[in-house]
Design a protein around this motif. Structure first.
Motif, short mmCIF file in Angstrom:
data_model
loop_
_atom_site.label_atom_id
_atom_site.label_comp_id
_atom_site.label_asym_id
_atom_site.label_seq_id
_atom_site.Cartn_x
_atom_site.Cartn_y
_atom_site.Cartn_z
N UNK A 91 0.81 -1.65 -0.16
CA UNK A 91 0.45 -0.34 -0.29
C UNK A 91 1.21 1.43 0.07
N UNK A 92 0.54 2.16 -0.36
CA UNK A 92 1.10 3.64 -0.81
C UNK A 92 0.75 4.86 0.02
N UNK A 93 1.13 5.37 0.44
CA UNK A 93 0.75 6.18 1.96
C UNK A 93 -0.03 7.01 0.65
N UNK A 94 -1.16 8.35 1.34
CA UNK A 94 -1.13 9.15 0.39
C UNK A 94 -0.10 10.39 0.30
N UNK A 95 0.08 11.60 -0.26
CA UNK A 95 0.97 12.01 -0.04
C UNK A 95 0.38 13.54 -0.78
N UNK A 96 0.36 14.70 -0.67
CA UNK A 96 0.24 15.49 -0.88
C UNK A 96 1.83 17.03 -1.88
N UNK A 97 1.35 17.09 -2.72
CA UNK A 97 3.10 18.09 -3.54
C UNK A 97 2.23 18.39 -4.39
N UNK A 98 2.50 19.88 -3.48
CA UNK A 98 1.98 21.61 -4.68
C UNK A 98 0.36 21.23 -4.18
N UNK B 104 7.35 6.11 0.00
CA UNK B 104 6.00 5.83 0.91
C UNK B 104 5.14 4.33 0.67
N UNK B 105 5.92 3.74 -0.13
CA UNK B 105 5.05 2.13 0.48
C UNK B 105 5.37 1.34 1.79
N UNK B 106 4.48 0.72 1.65
CA UNK B 106 4.44 0.09 3.31
C UNK B 106 3.54 -1.66 3.02
N UNK B 107 4.01 -2.65 3.44
CA UNK B 107 3.07 -4.15 3.49
C UNK B 107 2.44 -3.90 4.88
N UNK B 108 1.18 -3.88 4.72
CA UNK B 108 -0.21 -3.62 5.61
C UNK B 108 0.49 -4.83 6.77
N UNK B 109 0.67 -4.36 7.63
CA UNK B 109 1.00 -4.80 9.08
C UNK B 109 2.22 -5.40 9.34
N UNK B 110 3.34 -4.45 8.36
CA UNK B 110 4.25 -4.74 8.61
C UNK B 110 5.19 -3.32 8.61
N UNK B 111 5.70 -2.83 9.64
CA UNK B 111 6.73 -1.59 9.73
C UNK B 111 7.70 -1.04 8.78
N UNK B 112 7.34 -0.27 8.74
CA UNK B 112 8.91 0.17 7.51
C UNK B 112 10.33 0.28 7.92
#
Length: 424
Positions: free
Chosen positions: A236-243, A340-348
């Motif tokens: 899953x990739x987290x949402x981020x705002x650029x501009x 900005x990606x992570x595996x659900x349930x696993x810390x980066x």
């Protein structure tokens, strides 16, 4: 499928790659028919016919029949394969080589080192063949003639190394695999003739041929299945705002192939298993040659057991080694965190790399065990059915694996150009 083949042929770039690969097949077959000068071919054939051991047959199988013909490709490309194994192992052991492997220029230098070592090994093997194993067939009398014999074999190996690089760059799939594939296929007609002759004289029964065919089809099905199998890890990739724009938020997966290394573990294992036989060529009637024949070939029961165990261990070991080179869990975890990606349930970070390594080990061990099992069972079937065909063992797996690699390579190139998948 034929429609997709026509579509692939219509793409100029793919058509050039296919034509180039077919041209290399033609060149390889021509080289396999060129005999080494100053060698008595009848004496070599007599040596093969009178040999009761399996060392010659094993080495000939590895070279795709080029040793029995004693062509300029007698050592095939296996010196280069052995050199690749040595250099890759040294890369992990020597820090300076490990640093070179991290950038493009360094990798090119390592490839040069591998070629030089491969040619050096081919030179040693050529000397052993000329003055050791086939010394009785040598007709050269002067030093110049003997040098021509050795250099003809070394030149053939050097040419195959160059040809494999050209296939990798301008053809379809991996060049070394294609060369080995061509060697195995080239020996197939002769093995089939032996099998037919065995059936005619009553040495081989029709039931044995049927049983062997069933096992061959079983191997093909399983090889295709493990090459297509994969474990998908959700990401899953987290949402981020650029501009003023919003990026990320999508879900995807990490595919981990069951047979990530393809047929390379079997090729590497075969190269390692051939080393004792190559060492014994300097004194084929000596104690080491007899020891190797008795303990490391399928001529005897104890040799069959030891050969099988070592082959299984090497295939599994090289499967892990090759997979670790292709899929670096630490680097993958870092790249995933930076994006900005992570595996659900696993810390980066480190927990992600540990989790990926655990999944990778579980998947690879399954594929490695299946691959080792498939490489072992046909050998016993060949012994049980008395079918003298080298195609029945690991060669069959290599052929199927290389064909799958070629098909996937064509499919990937078609997908890049927005064409329908070759297998669909």
């Amino acid at each position: 499928m034929w429609s997709n083949l026509r579509d692939a042929w219509k793409i100029p770039e793919i058509r050039k790659k296919l034509l180039f690969t077919l041209a290399t097949v033609f060149i390889f077959r021509i080289g396999s028919a060129i005999p080494v000068p100053y060698m008595n071919q009848e004496a070599i054939q007599q040596l093969f016919n009178n040999s009761q051991g399996t060392m010659l047959d094993f080495l000939d199988m590895m070279a795709g029949g080029n040793i029995s013909q004693f062509s300029v490709f007698a050592t095939s490309i296996y010196p280069y394969i052995t050199a690749s194994i040595v250099i890759q192992l040294l890369t992990y052991a020597i820090p300076s080589l490990e640093e070179l492997a991290k950038d493009e220029d360094g990798r090119k230098k390592i490839q040069i080192y591998t070629r030089y070592l491969g040619i050096a090994l081919a030179f040693v093997t050529a000397i052993g063949y000329t003055f050791g194993l086939f010394g009785s067939a040598l007709e050269a009398t002067t030093l110049m003639q003997k040098m021509i014999v050795v250099l003809s074999i070394v030149g053939g190996t050097a040419f195959l190394i160059w040809l494999s690089d050209q296939i990798t760059m301008y053809g379809i799939s991996n060049g070394s695999s294609i060369i080995i594939f061509l060697g195995i296929i080239g020996k197939l007609p002769g093995d089939i003739r032996k099998m037919i002759y065995g059936v005619k004289i009553g040495y081989i029964s029709i039931l044995s041929v049927v049983l062997f065919t069933i096992f061959a089809l079983f191997v093909v099905v399983i090889v295709v299945a493990i090459n297509e199998g994969e474990r998908r890890i959700p990401v899953q990739y987290a949402k981020r705002v650029v501009g003023r724009k919003l990026y990320g938020g999508q879900a995807t997966h990490i595919p981990i192939k069951v047979s990530m290394s393809g047929v390379m573990p079997i090729i590497f294992a075969n190269a390692i298993m051939s080393i004792p036989g190559l060492l014994s060529i300097f004194n084929p009637e000596g104690g080491f040659a007899r020891f190797f024949t008795n303990w490391f070939t399928t001529q005897t029961v104890k040799g069959t057991v030891i050969y099988t165990i070592l082959n299984i261990v090497l295939i599994i070991a090289f499967a892990f080694f090759y997979s670790s080179m292709q899929f670096n869990t630490v680097e993958y975890s870092k790249n995933l965190q930076q994006q900005g990606g992570f595996i659900p349930g696993i810390r980066p970070g480190k927990p992600t790399s540990v989790y990926l390594q655990r999944i990778l080990d579980r998947v690879v061990i399954v594929g490695a065990i299946v691959l080792a099992f498939l490489a072992t069972i046909p050998t016993f079937v060949s012994i049980f059915t008395k079918i003298p065909i080298a195609f029945g063992g690991t060669s069959l797996i290599i052929v199927v694996g290389v064909v799958i690699e070629i098909v996937k390579s064509i499919e990937q190139q078609m997908l890049i150009r927005h064409y329908k998948g070759f297998l669909n």
